[in-house]
Design a protein around this motif. Structure first.
Motif, PDB file in Angstrom:
ATOM      1  N   ILE A  70       0.860  -1.188   0.000  1.00 47.23           N
ATOM      2  CA  ILE A  70       0.000   0.000   0.000  1.00 47.23           C
ATOM      3  C   ILE A  70       0.893   1.234   0.000  1.00 47.23           C
ATOM      4  O   ILE A  70       1.645   1.468   0.952  1.00 47.23           O
ATOM      5  CB  ILE A  70      -0.925   0.014   1.231  1.00 47.23           C
ATOM      6  N   GLN A  72       1.338   4.992   0.384  1.00 44.48           N
ATOM      7  CA  GLN A  72       0.591   6.002   1.143  1.00 44.48           C
ATOM      8  C   GLN A  72       1.330   7.335   1.098  1.00 44.48           C
ATOM      9  O   GLN A  72       2.476   7.441   1.543  1.00 44.48           O
ATOM     10  CB  GLN A  72       0.447   5.510   2.588  1.00 44.48           C
ATOM     11  N   THR A  74       1.887  10.552   2.633  1.00 44.13           N
ATOM     12  CA  THR A  74       1.615  11.201   3.920  1.00 44.13           C
ATOM     13  C   THR A  74       1.452  12.712   3.779  1.00 44.13           C
ATOM     14  O   THR A  74       0.953  13.375   4.690  1.00 44.13           O
ATOM     15  CB  THR A  74       2.726  10.897   4.930  1.00 44.13           C
ATOM     16  N   GLU A  77      -2.275  12.886   3.640  1.00 42.97           N
ATOM     17  CA  GLU A  77      -2.970  11.972   4.542  1.00 42.97           C
ATOM     18  C   GLU A  77      -3.948  12.691   5.469  1.00 42.97           C
ATOM     19  O   GLU A  77      -3.671  13.769   5.986  1.00 42.97           O
ATOM     20  CB  GLU A  77      -1.936  11.215   5.392  1.00 42.97           C
ATOM     21  N   GLY A  81      -8.278   8.676   6.305  1.00 40.66           N
ATOM     22  CA  GLY A  81      -7.497   7.824   5.422  1.00 40.66           C
ATOM     23  C   GLY A  81      -6.540   6.926   6.172  1.00 40.66           C
ATOM     24  O   GLY A  81      -6.387   5.741   5.847  1.00 40.66           O
ATOM     25  N   ALA A  82      -5.874   7.482   7.197  1.00 41.46           N
ATOM     26  CA  ALA A  82      -4.941   6.691   7.995  1.00 41.46           C
ATOM     27  C   ALA A  82      -5.667   5.558   8.715  1.00 41.46           C
ATOM     28  O   ALA A  82      -5.173   4.430   8.808  1.00 41.46           O
ATOM     29  CB  ALA A  82      -4.226   7.592   9.002  1.00 41.46           C
ATOM     30  N   VAL A  85      -6.411   2.777   6.222  1.00 47.18           N
ATOM     31  CA  VAL A  85      -5.238   1.955   5.927  1.00 47.18           C
ATOM     32  C   VAL A  85      -5.003   0.961   7.058  1.00 47.18           C
ATOM     33  O   VAL A  85      -4.691  -0.216   6.816  1.00 47.18           O
ATOM     34  CB  VAL A  85      -3.998   2.832   5.696  1.00 47.18           C
ATOM     35  N   THR A 101       3.160  -1.232   4.043  1.00 50.04           N
ATOM     36  CA  THR A 101       2.955   0.129   3.562  1.00 50.04           C
ATOM     37  C   THR A 101       4.289   0.749   3.169  1.00 50.04           C
ATOM     38  O   THR A 101       5.329   0.452   3.772  1.00 50.04           O
ATOM     39  CB  THR A 101       2.293   1.020   4.624  1.00 50.04           C
ATOM     40  N   HIS A 103       5.626   4.641   2.676  1.00 53.32           N
ATOM     41  CA  HIS A 103       5.221   6.019   2.908  1.00 53.32           C
ATOM     42  C   HIS A 103       6.042   6.975   2.042  1.00 53.32           C
ATOM     43  O   HIS A 103       7.264   6.864   1.958  1.00 53.32           O
ATOM     44  CB  HIS A 103       5.398   6.394   4.386  1.00 53.32           C
ATOM     45  N   GLN A 128      -2.936   4.426  -2.290  1.00 53.84           N
ATOM     46  CA  GLN A 128      -3.940   4.977  -1.387  1.00 53.84           C
ATOM     47  C   GLN A 128      -4.207   6.440  -1.755  1.00 53.84           C
ATOM     48  O   GLN A 128      -3.308   7.286  -1.674  1.00 53.84           O
ATOM     49  CB  GLN A 128      -3.451   4.874   0.065  1.00 53.84           C
TER      50      GLN A 128
END
Length: 308
Positions: A70, A72, A74, A77, A81-82, A85, A101, A103, A128
């Motif tokens: 995933i 992501q 940030t 974010e 959303g967090a 996940v 994940t 980031h 994401q």
């Protein structure tokens, strides 16, 4: 004995006639009362557990554990959303799927670069949303091959979906399908009103409902909602505007699917007022409605695409 049988037959005929008379005289009131007494509140958590259990049993027979990365961003974010996940990661563990994940920008300089690295490592890849930079978003989505895109958000996967040739269904669409089958919600010929034109909910759901033979109208949150909403047999909310829709805006017996998630004072809320649950024949609460079923649908896709 024959006299008794005739007597019972006569009573049945009288009851049938009376039923027909009362039905003709008061049919409308009886139908309205019936619709008012049927209120199904969807337990999305329970349905999601069933799906996850099914996925776990399926992947137990795989020669290699399914894996999903995933990506992501940030920089874009949100707390909602967090939280979403974290739910994906937890559900993946329950399903026997490895989920990690990446980031951005902490572990990769950009979202497209994170996608390229993830594709090199094998397994499925989820971008994401949202992504902070629109150009990065478009580039990242263009990189995703359909057979490794369980969220069905990549450019090529969406093209196949629009053509009716998708390898998997977008998770929110999958959730709607699961709920429709579980509660015998008729789709063909149904008048469906969708509030919200977003990439994750409104756009794919409108296309899918149309593919099922429904009559679909899509509105934005700024449109005049009331005249059209009241015509909807099925209303799907995905505008992301907390408590936008109230009970007086929908008809008795509506199937109300709330796929939106916003946050007010730390609490998750949907687009609909909870009072609609007393008017709807089927109602998906927020939280605990479509959300967990969509997560489970994502994991179904991971397993399905891994097996291909």
């Amino acid at each position: 004995m024959r006299s008794g049988l005739c007597s019972r037959a006569a009573r049945r005929r009288r009851r049938s006639v009376l039923s027909g008379v009362f039905g003709a005289l008061f049919g409308m009131e009886m139908d309205e009362q019936s619709s008012r007494t049927k209120h199904i509140i969807v337990d999305g958590n329970a349905l999601a557990r069933e799906i996850v259990t099914s996925v776990r049993h399926a992947v137990a027979g795989f020669t290699q554990q399914p894996r999903v990365v995933i990506v992501q961003d940030t920089r874009a974010e949100s707390s909602v959303g967090a939280r979403y996940v974290r739910k994906k990661l937890a559900a993946a563990r329950e399903a026997g799927i490895e989920a990690v994940t990446v980031h951005v920008p902490q572990e990769a300089p950009s979202v497209p670069e994170a996608v390229r690295r993830a594709l090199q490592t094998g397994g499925q890849v989820v971008v994401q949303l949202p992504v902070a930079d629109p150009r990065e978003r478009e580039e990242a989505l263009a990189l995703l091959p359909p057979e490794r895109d369980p969220d069905v958000i990549g450019t090529r996967a969406r093209e196949l979906f629009a053509q009716g040739k998708a390898l998997a269904l977008p998770p929110v669409v999958s959730a709607i399908g699961h709920i429709a089958r579980r509660y015998d919600i008729p789709l063909f010929g149904a008048r469906v009103v969708i509030v919200g034109k977003g990439y994750l909910v409104g756009a794919p759901a409108a296309l899918w409902f149309a593919q099922q033979g429904a009559q679909v109208t899509v509105l934005s949150k700024d449109d005049a909602l009331i005249p059209t909403l009241r015509e909807g047999d099925i209303v799907l909310a995905g505008a992301g505007s907390p408590r936008l829709i109230s009970a007086d805006m929908v008809k008795e017996g509506v199937v109300f699917l709330d796929a939106a998630t916003s946050e007010i004072g730390g609490a998750l809320v949907g687009d609909a007022h909870e009072e609609i649950s007393k008017k709807a024949s089927v109602w998906t609460p927020v939280p605990g409605g479509i959300g967990p079923v969509a997560v489970a649908g994502l994991l179904e896709n991971v397993a399905r695409l891994t097996r291909m």
